[in-house]
Design a protein around this motif. Structure first.
Motif, PDB file in Angstrom:
ATOM      1  N   LEU A 180       0.851  -1.307  -0.153  1.00  0.00           N
ATOM      2  CA  LEU A 180      -0.090   0.039  -0.053  1.00  0.00           C
ATOM      3  C   LEU A 180       0.963   1.222   0.025  1.00  0.00           C
ATOM      4  O   LEU A 180       2.127   1.114   0.422  1.00  0.00           O
ATOM      5  N   PRO A 181       0.455   2.301  -0.405  1.00  0.00           N
ATOM      6  CA  PRO A 181       1.056   3.680  -0.175  1.00  0.00           C
ATOM      7  C   PRO A 181       1.650   3.828   1.338  1.00  0.00           C
ATOM      8  O   PRO A 181       0.701   3.830   2.001  1.00  0.00           O
ATOM      9  N   GLY A 182       2.613   3.772   1.449  1.00  0.00           N
ATOM     10  CA  GLY A 182       3.408   4.228   2.625  1.00  0.00           C
ATOM     11  C   GLY A 182       3.057   2.947   3.814  1.00  0.00           C
ATOM     12  O   GLY A 182       3.645   3.082   5.096  1.00  0.00           O
ATOM     13  N   HIS A 183       2.633   1.673   3.507  1.00  0.00           N
ATOM     14  CA  HIS A 183       2.370   0.916   4.244  1.00  0.00           C
ATOM     15  C   HIS A 183       2.464  -0.535   3.699  1.00  0.00           C
ATOM     16  O   HIS A 183       2.219  -0.373   2.480  1.00  0.00           O
ATOM     17  N   PHE A 184       2.607  -1.706   4.453  1.00  0.00           N
ATOM     18  CA  PHE A 184       2.711  -2.932   3.758  1.00  0.00           C
ATOM     19  C   PHE A 184       1.984  -4.110   4.544  1.00  0.00           C
ATOM     20  O   PHE A 184       2.342  -4.119   5.853  1.00  0.00           O
ATOM     21  N   VAL A 185       1.275  -5.015   3.939  1.00  0.00           N
ATOM     22  CA  VAL A 185       0.523  -6.035   4.619  1.00  0.00           C
ATOM     23  C   VAL A 185       0.377  -7.141   3.768  1.00  0.00           C
ATOM     24  O   VAL A 185       1.158  -7.274   2.777  1.00  0.00           O
ATOM     25  N   LEU A 186      -0.255  -8.195   4.448  1.00  0.00           N
ATOM     26  CA  LEU A 186      -0.160  -9.438   3.959  1.00  0.00           C
ATOM     27  C   LEU A 186      -1.745 -10.015   3.400  1.00  0.00           C
ATOM     28  O   LEU A 186      -2.464  -9.824   4.242  1.00  0.00           O
TER      29      LEU A 186
ATOM     30  N   GLN B  31      -9.886  -8.852   4.215  1.00  0.00           N
ATOM     31  CA  GLN B  31      -8.962  -8.424   5.500  1.00  0.00           C
ATOM     32  C   GLN B  31      -7.506  -8.807   4.946  1.00  0.00           C
ATOM     33  O   GLN B  31      -7.226  -9.811   4.096  1.00  0.00           O
ATOM     34  N   TYR B  32      -6.622  -8.176   5.980  1.00  0.00           N
ATOM     35  CA  TYR B  32      -5.205  -8.465   5.533  1.00  0.00           C
ATOM     36  C   TYR B  32      -4.576  -8.333   6.912  1.00  0.00           C
ATOM     37  O   TYR B  32      -4.761  -7.762   7.889  1.00  0.00           O
ATOM     38  N   LEU B  33      -3.461  -9.130   7.055  1.00  0.00           N
ATOM     39  CA  LEU B  33      -2.625  -9.373   7.973  1.00  0.00           C
ATOM     40  C   LEU B  33      -1.548  -8.259   8.209  1.00  0.00           C
ATOM     41  O   LEU B  33      -0.776  -8.059   7.157  1.00  0.00           O
ATOM     42  N   ASP B  34      -1.636  -7.426   9.244  1.00  0.00           N
ATOM     43  CA  ASP B  34      -0.598  -6.246   9.277  1.00  0.00           C
ATOM     44  C   ASP B  34       0.409  -6.697  10.437  1.00  0.00           C
ATOM     45  O   ASP B  34       0.319  -6.699  11.640  1.00  0.00           O
ATOM     46  N   PRO B  35       1.683  -7.231   9.947  1.00  0.00           N
ATOM     47  CA  PRO B  35       2.758  -7.788  10.817  1.00  0.00           C
ATOM     48  C   PRO B  35       3.030  -6.428  11.746  1.00  0.00           C
ATOM     49  O   PRO B  35       3.708  -6.657  12.743  1.00  0.00           O
ATOM     50  N   PHE B  36       3.136  -5.308  11.052  1.00  0.00           N
ATOM     51  CA  PHE B  36       3.715  -4.069  11.735  1.00  0.00           C
ATOM     52  C   PHE B  36       2.700  -3.823  13.261  1.00  0.00           C
ATOM     53  O   PHE B  36       3.277  -3.350  14.310  1.00  0.00           O
ATOM     54  N   ASP B  37       1.723  -4.196  13.079  1.00  0.00           N
ATOM     55  CA  ASP B  37       0.602  -3.965  14.049  1.00  0.00           C
ATOM     56  C   ASP B  37       0.428  -5.214  15.063  1.00  0.00           C
ATOM     57  O   ASP B  37      -0.747  -5.433  15.667  1.00  0.00           O
ATOM     58  N   GLY B  38       1.414  -6.155  15.021  1.00  0.00           N
ATOM     59  CA  GLY B  38       1.480  -7.322  15.871  1.00  0.00           C
ATOM     60  C   GLY B  38       0.768  -8.411  15.406  1.00  0.00           C
ATOM     61  O   GLY B  38       0.175  -9.089  16.136  1.00  0.00           O
ATOM     62  N   GLY B  39       0.359  -8.376  13.909  1.00  0.00           N
ATOM     63  CA  GLY B  39      -0.134  -9.632  13.403  1.00  0.00           C
ATOM     64  C   GLY B  39      -1.761  -9.454  13.324  1.00  0.00           C
ATOM     65  O   GLY B  39      -2.509 -10.389  13.159  1.00  0.00           O
ATOM     66  N   ILE B  40      -2.337  -8.094  13.754  1.00  0.00           N
ATOM     67  CA  ILE B  40      -3.756  -7.937  13.681  1.00  0.00           C
ATOM     68  C   ILE B  40      -4.439  -8.064  12.195  1.00  0.00           C
ATOM     69  O   ILE B  40      -3.817  -7.792  11.429  1.00  0.00           O
ATOM     70  N   LEU B  41      -5.664  -8.476  12.081  1.00  0.00           N
ATOM     71  CA  LEU B  41      -6.554  -8.213  10.718  1.00  0.00           C
ATOM     72  C   LEU B  41      -6.956  -7.088  10.526  1.00  0.00           C
ATOM     73  O   LEU B  41      -7.821  -6.769  11.465  1.00  0.00           O
TER      74      LEU B  41
ATOM     75  N   ASP C 261      -9.485  -4.667   8.006  1.00  0.00           N
ATOM     76  CA  ASP C 261     -10.136  -4.590   6.668  1.00  0.00           C
ATOM     77  C   ASP C 261      -9.681  -3.339   5.773  1.00  0.00           C
ATOM     78  O   ASP C 261      -8.857  -2.540   6.367  1.00  0.00           O
ATOM     79  N   THR C 262     -10.286  -3.381   4.612  1.00  0.00           N
ATOM     80  CA  THR C 262      -9.902  -2.232   3.970  1.00  0.00           C
ATOM     81  C   THR C 262     -10.162  -0.856   4.144  1.00  0.00           C
ATOM     82  O   THR C 262      -9.135  -0.088   3.969  1.00  0.00           O
ATOM     83  N   GLU C 263     -11.217  -0.598   5.058  1.00  0.00           N
ATOM     84  CA  GLU C 263     -11.491   0.541   5.640  1.00  0.00           C
ATOM     85  C   GLU C 263     -10.350   0.810   6.727  1.00  0.00           C
ATOM     86  O   GLU C 263      -9.918   2.100   6.599  1.00  0.00           O
ATOM     87  N   ALA C 264     -10.178   0.158   7.445  1.00  0.00           N
ATOM     88  CA  ALA C 264      -9.027   0.495   8.491  1.00  0.00           C
ATOM     89  C   ALA C 264      -7.694   0.716   7.979  1.00  0.00           C
ATOM     90  O   ALA C 264      -7.012   1.376   8.394  1.00  0.00           O
ATOM     91  N   LEU C 265      -7.235   0.003   6.992  1.00  0.00           N
ATOM     92  CA  LEU C 265      -6.127   0.125   6.315  1.00  0.00           C
ATOM     93  C   LEU C 265      -6.283   1.536   5.344  1.00  0.00           C
ATOM     94  O   LEU C 265      -5.002   2.456   5.358  1.00  0.00           O
ATOM     95  N   ALA C 266      -7.308   1.893   4.762  1.00  0.00           N
ATOM     96  CA  ALA C 266      -7.467   3.181   4.194  1.00  0.00           C
ATOM     97  C   ALA C 266      -7.001   4.407   5.433  1.00  0.00           C
ATOM     98  O   ALA C 266      -6.521   5.388   5.060  1.00  0.00           O
ATOM     99  N   GLN C 267      -7.721   4.320   6.684  1.00  0.00           N
ATOM    100  CA  GLN C 267      -7.437   5.270   7.490  1.00  0.00           C
ATOM    101  C   GLN C 267      -6.176   5.161   8.131  1.00  0.00           C
ATOM    102  O   GLN C 267      -5.240   6.279   8.263  1.00  0.00           O
ATOM    103  N   ARG C 268      -5.248   4.152   8.078  1.00  0.00           N
ATOM    104  CA  ARG C 268      -3.930   3.935   8.440  1.00  0.00           C
ATOM    105  C   ARG C 268      -3.173   4.966   7.336  1.00  0.00           C
ATOM    106  O   ARG C 268      -2.339   5.681   7.590  1.00  0.00           O
TER     107      ARG C 268
END
Length: 361
Positions: free
Chosen positions: A128-134, A143-153, A155-162
């Protein structure tokens, strides 16, 4: 312990690029050697194999694939993002991440993806722009796994906010943004992160070594040639910088311009500067269009107009990406403007370019 010189690492990247697709984790280990020439690559491979065996064991005990991966890496081992020294070069190294359990989003994602691959967990990197997930087949739809956020899942809306928080303005992410990144793009992004980290510390020789590796993966990329010109100016080699800039112009069809100094803009700063850029660009574009095709004299005048415009833009700190096309570096990607757009309404990541730009909200 084996030590690799930067020339050896560049040669290894060339060999890696010849494989289709390139092995992302092996490439990440080479990036780790750029950070630390004595990084223990064999030890890192053993550690990843050990983690993968633990994930496989959890699966044999009845855990679902993704749950097993999250349990080992994030619950038991505590991998998470480094929020205290985010931009430090070691955070670009998977070897460092294995030891410290901290790193950049992409570093942790590459590590998690390799552990998952060895344990039969299907996950893929999503840049993603400025971020990277799985994402991937073993991650729930949407849903997408966010390793930077301790493996939390997320959704796209939360990632757009990030991402909106990173860029300082509300951003809507299109579905295309969530497509998995190809292996070469992931490695180029890792190298770009390391290069910018070195640049911010004025360690330009190290930044050039990372650039050499990126060019081994993507020979002839005019964007990399432009970056080389800027770095060579910083190291006091103007003749080499000029040759690199000519390569960039030839590769992209641009005319004129100088290697721009790196300047970071907030969105407010970029929008405040835009009226000046619009005025100067509109004037130059009008003079350019009045000349038409013409003969040799007209051609030289057109080149002079473009060169003068490019120098003015570089003096303002923006990056010239083509005739009448400029980018404002945000530190996480670019705010993008092209004449005759009335306002600054688009952005894209460092790797995506004009074709991948998205609209600011």
């Amino acid at each position: 312990m084996e030590t690799m010189e930067s020339e050896d690492i560049v040669a290894a990247f060339r060999r890696l690029a010849a494989s289709r697709p390139p092995d992302v984790f092996e490439g990440a280990l080479l990036v780790a050697r750029l950070v630390d020439p004595e990084a223990d690559l064999a030890g890192a491979r053993r550690r990843v194999a050990e983690l993968a065996e633990r994930v496989a064991l959890r699966r044999r005990e009845g855990r679902a694939p993704l749950a097993a991966l999250r349990a080992v890496l994030f619950e038991e081992e505590g991998f998470a993002g480094d929020t205290e020294s985010y931009d430090e070069p070691p955070n670009c190294s998977v070897v460092h991440a294995l030891a410290a359990h901290r790193g950049l989003p992409i570093t942790l994602a590459v590590l998690a993806a390799e552990v998952g691959r060895r344990a039969g967990v299907r996950v893929e990197g999503v840049g993603l722009p400025g971020h990277f997930v799985l994402g991937g087949a073993d991650v729930p739809d949407g849903q997408y796994l966010d390793p930077f956020d301790g493996g939390i899942l997320h959704d796209t809306e939360a990632l757009a906010q990030r991402v909106s928080g990173i860029f300082g303005t509300e951003i809507a992410l299109s579905p295309e943004v969530f497509a998995p990144d190809p292996p070469g793009a992931i490695l180029r992004r890792m190298l770009a992160n390391l290069r910018r980290s070195w640049e911010r510390r004025h360690r330009f020789e190290e930044a050039l070594a990372a650039l050499d590796c990126a060019e081994a993966l993507e020979p002839g990329d005019p964007t990399l040639a432009r970056d080389r010109a800027r770095l060579l100016l910083e190291t006091g080699e103007p003749e080499k910088a000029f040759r690199a800039l000519e390569t960039a112009r030839a590769g992209s069809g641009e005319h004129g311009g100088a290697a721009p100094a790196r300047k970071i803009f907030t969105l407010g700063e970029a929008r405040s500067l835009l009226p000046t850029i619009r005025e100067k660009t509109a004037e130059a574009a009008e003079r350019f269009s009045r000349l038409g095709e013409g003969g040799e004299e007209s051609r030289r005048e057109r080149e002079h107009i473009l060169s003068s415009w490019a120098r003015e833009m570089a003096a303002l700190g923006v990056e010239i990406k083509g005739p009448w096309l400029v980018d404002f570096d945000s530190g996480a990607g670019y705010y993008c403007w092209k004449h005759p757009e009335a306002s600054l309404e688009h952005f894209h990541g460092y790797e995506e370019g004009f074709a991948g730009r998205l609209r600011l909200q």
